[in-house]
Design a protein around this motif. Sequence first.
Motif, mmCIF file in Angstrom:
data_model
loop_
_atom_site.group_PDB
_atom_site.id
_atom_site.type_symbol
_atom_site.label_atom_id
_atom_site.label_comp_id
_atom_site.label_asym_id
_atom_site.label_seq_id
_atom_site.Cartn_x
_atom_site.Cartn_y
_atom_site.Cartn_z
ATOM 1 N N LEU A 82 0.871 -1.106 -0.036
ATOM 2 C CA LEU A 82 -0.163 -0.054 0.119
ATOM 3 C C LEU A 82 1.046 1.215 -0.006
ATOM 4 O O LEU A 82 0.881 2.392 -0.461
ATOM 5 C CB LEU A 82 -0.669 0.010 0.862
ATOM 6 C CG LEU A 82 -1.584 1.206 1.252
ATOM 7 C CD1 LEU A 82 -2.602 1.275 0.030
ATOM 8 C CD2 LEU A 82 -3.105 0.912 2.733
ATOM 9 N N GLN A 125 0.808 4.564 -2.973
ATOM 10 C CA GLN A 125 0.898 5.458 -2.437
ATOM 11 C C GLN A 125 2.338 6.328 -2.925
ATOM 12 O O GLN A 125 1.517 7.622 -2.990
ATOM 13 C CB GLN A 125 0.429 5.466 -1.222
ATOM 14 C CG GLN A 125 -0.764 4.826 -0.888
ATOM 15 C CD GLN A 125 -1.623 5.885 0.376
ATOM 16 O OE1 GLN A 125 -2.376 5.778 0.303
ATOM 17 N NE2 GLN A 125 -1.331 5.767 1.394
ATOM 18 N N ALA A 159 3.046 9.938 1.392
ATOM 19 C CA ALA A 159 2.624 8.684 1.224
ATOM 20 C C ALA A 159 2.522 7.875 2.105
ATOM 21 O O ALA A 159 1.601 7.366 2.171
ATOM 22 C CB ALA A 159 3.732 7.708 0.503
ATOM 23 N N SER A 160 2.874 7.866 3.590
ATOM 24 C CA SER A 160 2.826 6.953 4.046
ATOM 25 C C SER A 160 1.731 7.731 5.318
ATOM 26 O O SER A 160 1.113 7.331 6.771
ATOM 27 C CB SER A 160 4.279 7.298 5.162
ATOM 28 O OG SER A 160 4.917 8.202 5.150
ATOM 29 N N THR A 182 -4.526 8.752 2.546
ATOM 30 C CA THR A 182 -4.535 8.181 1.322
ATOM 31 C C THR A 182 -4.303 9.112 -0.137
ATOM 32 O O THR A 182 -4.758 9.969 -0.688
ATOM 33 C CB THR A 182 -5.751 7.710 1.831
ATOM 34 O OG1 THR A 182 -5.845 7.548 3.029
ATOM 35 C CG2 THR A 182 -6.461 6.433 1.073
ATOM 36 N N ILE A 183 -4.312 8.182 -1.367
ATOM 37 C CA ILE A 183 -4.176 8.165 -2.011
ATOM 38 C C ILE A 183 -5.204 6.990 -3.295
ATOM 39 O O ILE A 183 -4.536 6.290 -2.909
ATOM 40 C CB ILE A 183 -2.889 8.733 -3.051
ATOM 41 C CG1 ILE A 183 -3.734 9.445 -4.865
ATOM 42 C CG2 ILE A 183 -2.470 7.345 -3.246
ATOM 43 C CD1 ILE A 183 -2.121 10.085 -5.021
ATOM 44 N N GLY A 209 -5.177 4.660 4.394
ATOM 45 C CA GLY A 209 -3.848 4.612 3.387
ATOM 46 C C GLY A 209 -3.555 5.501 3.838
ATOM 47 O O GLY A 209 -2.592 6.567 3.965
ATOM 48 N N LEU A 251 -4.923 9.563 6.009
ATOM 49 C CA LEU A 251 -5.607 10.926 5.740
ATOM 50 C C LEU A 251 -6.682 10.718 4.551
ATOM 51 O O LEU A 251 -6.122 10.700 3.685
ATOM 52 C CB LEU A 251 -4.921 11.966 5.901
ATOM 53 C CG LEU A 251 -4.328 12.679 7.071
ATOM 54 C CD1 LEU A 251 -3.105 13.999 6.830
ATOM 55 C CD2 LEU A 251 -5.490 12.258 8.595
ATOM 56 N N GLU A 273 -7.165 15.484 -4.000
ATOM 57 C CA GLU A 273 -5.597 14.670 -4.285
ATOM 58 C C GLU A 273 -4.575 15.962 -5.246
ATOM 59 O O GLU A 273 -3.448 16.059 -4.349
ATOM 60 C CB GLU A 273 -5.384 13.564 -4.786
ATOM 61 C CG GLU A 273 -6.287 12.559 -3.683
ATOM 62 C CD GLU A 273 -6.882 11.263 -5.019
ATOM 63 O OE1 GLU A 273 -7.229 10.400 -4.088
ATOM 64 O OE2 GLU A 273 -6.260 10.993 -5.670
#
Lengths: 544, 269
Positions: free
Chosen positions: A119, A123, A291-292, A295-296, B233, B235, B245
């Motif tokens: 994951l 991301q 990325a950590s 969320t994307i 994932g 936030l 995004e």
Amino acid sequence: MTATATTSPEVMETTPPPGKGMRFVNGAANYIEDRTSLSGFVKELGRKIFPDHWSFMLGEVALYSFVVVLLSGTFLTFFFQASMAPVIYEGSYPTLKGVEMSAAMASTLDISFDVRGGLLMRQVHHWAALLFVASIGLHMLRVFFTGAFRKPREINWVVGFVLFVLAMGEGFTGYSLPDDLLSGNGLRIIDGMVKGIPVIGTWISYLLFGGEFPGEAIVGRLYTLHILLLPALVVAAIGVHMILLIVNKHTQFAGPGRTEGNVVGNPIMPVFAAKAGGFFFIVFGVIMLIASTVTINPIWNYGPYDPSPVSAGTQPDWYIGFADGMLRLIPPHLETEIFGFTVTWYILIPIVVLLVFLLLVAFYPFIEAFVTGDKREHHIADRPRNAPTRTAIGAAGVTFYAVMWAAASSDLIATHFRLSIEGVTHTLQVMLIAGPIVAYLVTKRIALALQKKDREIALHGFESGRIVRLPGGEYIEVHEQLSDYERWRLVSYEDYAPLMVRPNAKGRITFGTKVRGVLSRWFFEDRIAPVTRTELEASKHDHH
Amino acid sequence: MATSASSTRSRRAGRRSPLASGALLLIGLLATGGAYTAFTAGSTADASSETQVAKLTEEGAKLFAANCASCHGLQAQGTEDGPSLIGVGAAAVDFQVGTGRMPMAASGPQAEQKPVQFTEEQIAALATWVASLGPGPAIPDEKYLAGDGDLAVGAELFRINCAMCHNVAGAGGALTQGKFAPGLMGVSAKHIYEAMITGPQNMPVFNDANITPEDKSAIITYLKYLENNSSPGGLDLGNLGPVSEGLFVWIFALGGIVAITVWLTAKSN
């Protein structure tokens, strides 16, 4: 400098005997040099100079985020299955258990939930891709507004533009791979646009999708483009971009000691290389941090692709937004029926508008070169205010793009600002036409006003805020004079006057000359002449 | 019938002992009461609850006359300003009043959620009165609201039936003319169910033939799962998809990196 010394034998003899550690380095360097004669190249490359200005680092950001995209993408290819074969998901995410989906979607879910670090890598890949295109965009704006695309760098502008388009292509093909609801809807829009092209549209659509949309081929085909063809093209274009960057040398802002014939800054070896290496890790770090924590593309919410549902808030990634926005802005029902065939103007007009916009961006250097008739090389970057018409054109272009971009999120603008979506769309339709005109006029006036202010400061200094009473009773505010260093920045810029329409050698005034005359008047009619030496001398005598 | 049978039996067998007559009387009374209860078991309307319903209806009628009648009419028959409420059922009232949408603060594209203006009892009274006007959807049974339905089925049904307006993650979305589908996070299970069966504002009605009560329960289960589990994932940026995004990458990622480049190239003073 160190690098060149270790690789060239003559210099070696004059240096003191190297330490234990250096003996290996020298030996290895000599070994390589004897077999490749690389020293000339390294010497040339090592002395490439980079001026120190923050805006010159934006292209580096693009390069580094591309490296991050490559690294994380390689990881993802180990686990992704580019197949649309239906499978039943039996992974660990509860809301999708037992749901039928394509192998592509299932493997992307497995990457997200069942592959260690998967994951995070997904991301990283997606955030880095968004940053890649964003930094290319900002880099292009920097180059545009400082006039760094002028001779000899026009070709490199075009190469950069090609990179921008390739990056969008990479982004879009990647966005479509997981075969989730959002990406399927994105593909459906593309399919609709393709089918809107007269005569060949339907054929092309069937060719692309291997039959009726969505078919079972598209993910595999996009995957080949995404991981093979497009990256190869991007890497090749980056290579050409870098070589031209070295051949053309770097631009720099005007300053004392900086001329058209030199570049003032740090050489690659060792200062810039060290800085750039550090900067790479900073960019990498920023991407990892985001990325950590953020969320994307939560495909686990979107679910597998199914042609029937479309979620509210379905948008493409930001760099395709302008195209989506143009589709949203075109008035509906624009179609004509000819001999039983429907011509869908609401598809064709957006396609043409987008293509013309992109072509204008790609060929702007040549257009401006034609207008100015300037065949000289330029290595000193313009301050945007010193090229008011170009800056105004840029502002108009940015506004046009921004309105299209905003239109792609018209539904979210409506819900979040409590407006009606029709109101938002109609406002943006007006702004698409009026916005660039207003932006052009306002920007040009602001640029000219800033030039006037610079001229004033160069001639009379700046107001110090110190009020002095003269013996005669008169009060004056003392103006501080600039140092020569500061003044240099203000007075040294190129001055263009509108071209005179002259007959050519045959005594004729060609059509091209006339067009150029008109355009040149438009470009340079309003101008503030730079401060001349005589004016400066004169002002030195009469200042307070 | 039970009464007459038992009394004949008691006359025939119980004359000899005074105790027997008392015992038989007791049995008779129990049997009569039991049979009566058995016959009327479905409605639970013993004398006290019947009066309670009557009281609620009466109170509801008063509340309605004071707060709702100016738009919906004194008999809820509807006026130019508001629709008829005959046959909308208790569920519609419980949803509209229970989420604060009714009474409306002002006319607008749609009734908006605001602080609830009535107590639980008052809402129940209004609902009872409106339900008494004509048959309509009732307040849902607790067993469908527990959030223990089939998660994957609920997620799929939600994507197919609800996501086009409410967004896949229940974040809400735009409709035409300033109307909008609200976000669904934080909405109680009862109100979600009632919304499905009554179709408030622009929402279509999802009746039991369309989506069965079990499937409605599954949809509620999915929404409660989303509400109670943060995004894997990190936030979620409001679950608004690529727009948030994109804004995030321009403002925070590129903005942050530009700040770093300015810092790196700054000249020391």
